[in-house]
Design an enzyme around this catalytic site. Structure first.
Site, PDB file in Angstrom:
ATOM      1  N   GLY A  22       0.801  -1.224   0.000  1.00  0.00           N
ATOM      2  CA  GLY A  22       0.000   0.000   0.000  1.00  0.00           C
ATOM      3  C   GLY A  22       0.828   1.265   0.000  1.00  0.00           C
ATOM      4  O   GLY A  22       0.382   2.314  -0.482  1.00  0.00           O
TER       5      GLY A  22
ATOM      6  N   ASP B 275      -1.239  -5.538  -5.722  1.00  0.00           N
ATOM      7  CA  ASP B 275      -2.383  -4.698  -6.076  1.00  0.00           C
ATOM      8  C   ASP B 275      -2.015  -3.216  -6.055  1.00  0.00           C
ATOM      9  O   ASP B 275      -0.925  -2.854  -6.460  1.00  0.00           O
ATOM     10  CB  ASP B 275      -3.576  -5.022  -5.164  1.00  0.00           C
ATOM     11  CG  ASP B 275      -3.304  -4.712  -3.701  1.00  0.00           C
ATOM     12  OD1 ASP B 275      -2.128  -4.765  -3.286  1.00  0.00           O
ATOM     13  OD2 ASP B 275      -4.257  -4.407  -2.960  1.00  0.00           O
TER      14      ASP B 275
ATOM     15  N   GLU C 102       3.383  -9.651  -2.215  1.00  0.00           N
ATOM     16  CA  GLU C 102       2.037 -10.211  -2.035  1.00  0.00           C
ATOM     17  C   GLU C 102       1.895 -11.682  -2.420  1.00  0.00           C
ATOM     18  O   GLU C 102       1.043 -12.384  -1.880  1.00  0.00           O
ATOM     19  CB  GLU C 102       1.011  -9.373  -2.817  1.00  0.00           C
ATOM     20  CG  GLU C 102       0.730  -8.008  -2.209  1.00  0.00           C
ATOM     21  CD  GLU C 102       1.781  -6.962  -2.540  1.00  0.00           C
ATOM     22  OE1 GLU C 102       1.676  -5.834  -2.023  1.00  0.00           O
ATOM     23  OE2 GLU C 102       2.711  -7.263  -3.321  1.00  0.00           O
TER      24      GLU C 102
END
Length: 337
Positions: free
Chosen positions: A145, A176, A168
């Site tokens: 993030g 993502d 991830e």
């Protein structure tokens, strides 16, 4: 009390305990709203400071909900000419989303995940489309993030303490926060390699890979920020000139080659396949110590995550950032259940 009754009692007790933990976290996050992230107008700039140094400035839903509207306000404000985002504490810019609270909420049947991912991706998109110069100071750990709230902005300034990774595939997810957009756009198949293996880049290599736009000495970061804040009605070019000046002056690791330089040809050939099975076969056939090391790493990753990630990058290579984030939101929710 029979064994069945005891089991039912313990199940109810554990569910009650988990719910209380979630409620405690939510209460705590409400109390710390004002301090988790600092939003300040300084000089010509709006300054965002991620202020959770004890947990490596990981992002919470409350932080996202504060940053997004302020970013939009600054973007429209004629007296705000640029936006700076940084992390407090020196160890991390942002180590990612705070998945602990999300995970605990899911266990207690409180569906925070759809909200968290949706609003996080909305923030990523807002950064990517921001009309004001956006400067992320990547000092320390920058993962997951933390990459999402920096890499889509116009300027990303790494220091020698910067540690970048998208890890991830090791936790059953995929890279993502727009990874499907920026990773396949790195040189050759470098992005595919970084996404599938979770390889960590440090310092100047974050710049050499094309993730950072500039590289500066961490000791100069404070002065750099002061120089940016002191600009009078700066244009994007004015901001770029200041950053370029510090970048040019920085001598740290200037003479060292990119850590993956000698392996780029192997990366391009081995990771150019359309299936994970073919990538694995390519690495086996290559047989070099580098290829075999990557094979060991890949074998430790979630097989499902690897397949999802490869498809994500292939699809994302021809999509806009907004299209990629829409795709990734759907993928994220499918991975949650």
């Amino acid at each position: 009390m029979g064994q069945l009754e005891l089991w039912r009692f313990m199940s109810r007790f554990n569910a009650f305990k988990r719910t209380n933990i979630i409620l405690h976290h939510l209460r705590m996050s409400k109390h710390t709203d004002a301090t988790e992230v600092l939003l300040e107008k300084k000089g010509c700039a709006g300054v965002i400071t991620l202020n959770r140094p004890k947990v490596l400035n990981t992002l919470t839903l409350n932080m996202i909900r504060q940053i997004y509207p302020q970013l939009k306000k600054w973007e429209q404000d004629p007296e705000t000419f640029l936006i700076i985002i940084k992390g407090a504490g020196g160890k991390a810019f942002c180590a990612g989303g705070d998945i602990r609270v999300v995970s605990e909420a899911e266990k207690a049947n409180q569906k925070i995940a759809p909200l968290f991912f949706r609003e996080e991706y909305m923030l990523n998109n807002a950064i990517g489309s921001c009309q004001k110069p956006y400067v992320a100071l990547l000092h320390g750990i920058t993962m997951g993030g933390g990459v999402g709230i920096s890499v889509h902005g116009q300027f990303r300034v790494a220091t020698e303490k910067c540690l970048f990774a998208m890890p991830e595939t090791a936790i059953g997810l995929f890279p993502d926060v727009g990874g499907g957009y920026f990773l396949p756009r790195l040189q050759g198949k470098l992005g595919y390699f970084l996404a599938l293996t979770g390889f960590r880049l440090k310092g100047r290599d974050v710049y050499r890979a094309g993730i950072a736009t500039h590289f500066v000495d961490s000791e100069k970061l404070g002065v750099l920020e002061e120089d940016l804040l002191a600009l009078k009605s700066p244009s994007k070019e004015d901001v770029a000139a200041v950053l370029e000046n510090y970048h040019t002056e920085c001598k740290i690791d200037r003479d060292k080659s990119f850590i993956l330089e000698e392996h780029l040809d192997k990366i391009n050939s081995c990771f150019s396949a359309n299936t994970m099975e073919q990538i694995i076969e390519n690495l086996q056939q290559d047989g070099s110590s580098f290829a075999l090391e990557q094979l060991k790493v890949i074998n430790k990753m979630s097989p499902t995550s690897l397949k999802i990630t490869l498809r994500q990058l292939m699809e994302g290579s021809s999509k806009t950032l907004q299209e990629v984030l829409t795709m990734e939101y759907r993928l994220s929710q499918a991975c949650m259940f």
